[in-house]
Design an enzyme around this catalytic site. Structure first.
Site, PDB file in Angstrom:
ATOM      1  N   ASP A  16     -38.837  24.764 -30.715  1.00 22.72           N
ATOM      2  CA  ASP A  16     -37.705  25.167 -29.884  1.00 22.72           C
ATOM      3  C   ASP A  16     -36.976  26.328 -30.558  1.00 22.72           C
ATOM      4  O   ASP A  16     -36.451  26.178 -31.664  1.00 22.72           O
ATOM      5  CB  ASP A  16     -36.786  23.946 -29.755  1.00 22.72           C
ATOM      6  N   ILE A  17     -36.934  27.461 -29.899  1.00 22.87           N
ATOM      7  CA  ILE A  17     -36.354  28.665 -30.508  1.00 22.87           C
ATOM      8  C   ILE A  17     -34.848  28.517 -30.758  1.00 22.87           C
ATOM      9  O   ILE A  17     -34.304  29.201 -31.628  1.00 22.87           O
ATOM     10  CB  ILE A  17     -36.666  29.911 -29.635  1.00 22.87           C
ATOM     11  N   ASN A  30     -33.409  37.169 -17.319  1.00 23.84           N
ATOM     12  CA  ASN A  30     -33.751  37.858 -16.067  1.00 23.84           C
ATOM     13  C   ASN A  30     -32.785  39.024 -15.875  1.00 23.84           C
ATOM     14  O   ASN A  30     -31.830  39.171 -16.642  1.00 23.84           O
ATOM     15  CB  ASN A  30     -33.755  36.895 -14.880  1.00 23.84           C
ATOM     16  N   ASP A  40     -34.331  30.615 -21.357  1.00 23.18           N
ATOM     17  CA  ASP A  40     -33.014  31.183 -21.059  1.00 23.18           C
ATOM     18  C   ASP A  40     -31.967  30.070 -20.927  1.00 23.18           C
ATOM     19  O   ASP A  40     -30.892  30.111 -21.560  1.00 23.18           O
ATOM     20  CB  ASP A  40     -33.145  31.977 -19.744  1.00 23.18           C
ATOM     21  N   SER A 127     -42.312  35.960 -20.615  1.00 26.65           N
ATOM     22  CA  SER A 127     -42.987  36.076 -19.297  1.00 26.65           C
ATOM     23  C   SER A 127     -44.078  35.036 -19.040  1.00 26.65           C
ATOM     24  O   SER A 127     -44.651  35.033 -17.950  1.00 26.65           O
ATOM     25  CB  SER A 127     -43.594  37.476 -19.065  1.00 26.65           C
ATOM     26  N   THR A 128     -44.380  34.187 -20.023  1.00 27.27           N
ATOM     27  CA  THR A 128     -45.523  33.271 -19.812  1.00 27.27           C
ATOM     28  C   THR A 128     -45.143  31.944 -19.169  1.00 27.27           C
ATOM     29  O   THR A 128     -45.988  31.065 -19.016  1.00 27.27           O
ATOM     30  CB  THR A 128     -46.279  32.976 -21.131  1.00 27.27           C
ATOM     31  N   GLY A 129     -43.863  31.797 -18.804  1.00 28.78           N
ATOM     32  CA  GLY A 129     -43.428  30.576 -18.130  1.00 28.78           C
ATOM     33  C   GLY A 129     -43.305  30.827 -16.640  1.00 28.78           C
ATOM     34  O   GLY A 129     -44.304  31.072 -15.951  1.00 28.78           O
ATOM     35  N   TYR A 131     -42.442  33.345 -15.086  1.00 29.45           N
ATOM     36  CA  TYR A 131     -42.918  34.673 -14.657  1.00 29.45           C
ATOM     37  C   TYR A 131     -44.432  34.807 -14.636  1.00 29.45           C
ATOM     38  O   TYR A 131     -44.961  35.866 -14.264  1.00 29.45           O
ATOM     39  CB  TYR A 131     -42.286  35.775 -15.514  1.00 29.45           C
TER      40      TYR A 131
HETATM   41  P1  ADP Z   1     -40.227  33.748 -18.248  1.00 34.69           P
HETATM   42  O1  ADP Z   1     -39.363  33.738 -17.032  1.00 34.69           O
HETATM   43  O2  ADP Z   1     -40.092  35.020 -19.067  1.00 34.69           O
HETATM   44  O3  ADP Z   1     -41.643  33.374 -17.961  1.00 34.69           O
HETATM   45  P2  ADP Z   1     -39.685  31.078 -19.351  1.00 34.69           P
HETATM   46  O4  ADP Z   1     -38.468  30.630 -20.036  1.00 34.69           O
HETATM   47  O5  ADP Z   1     -40.054  30.419 -18.062  1.00 34.69           O
HETATM   48  O6  ADP Z   1     -39.520  32.670 -19.196  1.00 34.69           O
HETATM   49  O7  ADP Z   1     -40.924  30.953 -20.308  1.00 34.69           O
HETATM   50  C1  ADP Z   1     -41.173  31.785 -21.411  1.00 34.69           C
HETATM   51  C2  ADP Z   1     -41.787  30.955 -22.516  1.00 34.69           C
HETATM   52  O8  ADP Z   1     -40.751  30.240 -23.185  1.00 34.69           O
HETATM   53  C3  ADP Z   1     -42.781  29.906 -22.023  1.00 34.69           C
HETATM   54  O9  ADP Z   1     -43.953  29.996 -22.828  1.00 34.69           O
HETATM   55  C4  ADP Z   1     -42.069  28.577 -22.258  1.00 34.69           C
HETATM   56  O10 ADP Z   1     -42.975  27.559 -22.620  1.00 34.69           O
HETATM   57  C5  ADP Z   1     -41.199  28.931 -23.456  1.00 34.69           C
HETATM   58  N1  ADP Z   1     -40.019  28.086 -23.702  1.00 34.69           N
HETATM   59  C6  ADP Z   1     -39.331  27.294 -22.857  1.00 34.69           C
HETATM   60  N2  ADP Z   1     -38.300  26.686 -23.508  1.00 34.69           N
HETATM   61  C7  ADP Z   1     -38.356  27.114 -24.806  1.00 34.69           C
HETATM   62  C8  ADP Z   1     -37.596  26.859 -25.995  1.00 34.69           C
HETATM   63  N3  ADP Z   1     -36.545  26.033 -25.996  1.00 34.69           N
HETATM   64  N4  ADP Z   1     -37.970  27.481 -27.153  1.00 34.69           N
HETATM   65  C9  ADP Z   1     -39.026  28.324 -27.176  1.00 34.69           C
HETATM   66  N5  ADP Z   1     -39.768  28.622 -26.099  1.00 34.69           N
HETATM   67  C10 ADP Z   1     -39.455  28.015 -24.923  1.00 34.69           C
END
Ligand code: ADP
Length: 180
Positions: A16-17, A30, A40, A127-129, A131
């Site tokens: 978790d970032i 976004n 986000d 972008s890999t979620g 998007y």
């Molecule tokens: P986007 O709209 O750019 O695709 P997302 O948030 O949907 O953004 O996804 C981007 C990446 O962040 C995905 O690989 C998702 O698994 C990851 N992600 C979601 N929550 C967290 C978190 N708490 N910490 C790190 N990465 C996360």
């Protein structure tokens, strides 16, 4: 997993970032900068209102944040001092400059961190979620852009990729092993 490239540590972590203790973390925001789902939402929840207030101020001043560009705010309650918000491209078949725009997210975020004198930065898989950018392609772009940057610029102590899901983690592990 950690590698050394010139004087920069390139690190791969799973998790978790919002828990990162590096100088700054990157948010996959976004164009509205007003928060959303995925990483986000997690960053705004963990970092608190101060981050959103600054995003609102930036937006009132400059309008929406264009795809591929980055802005910086406080880290609020996070351990990271700053959050760099970048807007990834929505995957739309691949013929709409998605690759270039994704590369710009990484490049512009690194440049902004350098401008602020920050020495360590943590990236999610932009972008890999929601998007829907193909993960393998996104990882190749992220890694190539970061490594190219490090070869030109020795100012970072540490650049970290944080993968939330196993699929991304495994892709990054394989790709980093192959090039470093
Ligand atoms: P986007 O709209 O750019 O695709 P997302 O948030 O949907 O953004 O996804 C981007 C990446 O962040 C995905 O690989 C998702 O698994 C990851 N992600 C979601 N929550 C967290 C978190 N708490 N910490 C790190 N990465 C996360």
């Amino acid at each position: 997993m950690e590698y050394l490239l010139n004087s920069t540590i390139i690190a791969l972590e799973k998790g978790d970032i919002t828990k990162s203790d590096l100088d700054c973390i990157v948010n996959a925001a976004n164009t509205s900068l007003l928060g959303g789902g995925g990483v986000d939402g997690a960053i705004h929840r963990a970092g608190g209102r101060e981050i959103l207030d600054e995003c609102i101020r930036i937006r009132n001043k400059q309008g929406n944040c264009p795809v591929g560009e980055s802005v910086i705010t406080t880290g609020g309650r996070l351990k990271a001092k700053f959050v760099i918000h970048t807007v990834g491209p929505v995957w739309n078949g691949g013929n709409n400059l998605e690759d270039e725009k994704l590369g710009n997210c990484y490049k512009n975020s690194l440049n902004l961190a350098v401008q602020y004198g920050l020495k360590s930065i943590s990236f999610p898989n932009i972008s890999t979620g929601i998007y829907k950018f193909p993960k393998d392609k996104a990882a190749a772009i992220a890694i190539r852009t970061v490594l190219d940057f490090v070869l030109q610029n020795e100012s970072f102590k540490k650049i970290q990729f944080i993968c939330f899901d196993d699929e991304n983690y495994n892709i990054y592990q394989e790709k980093l092993r192959a090039v470093l």
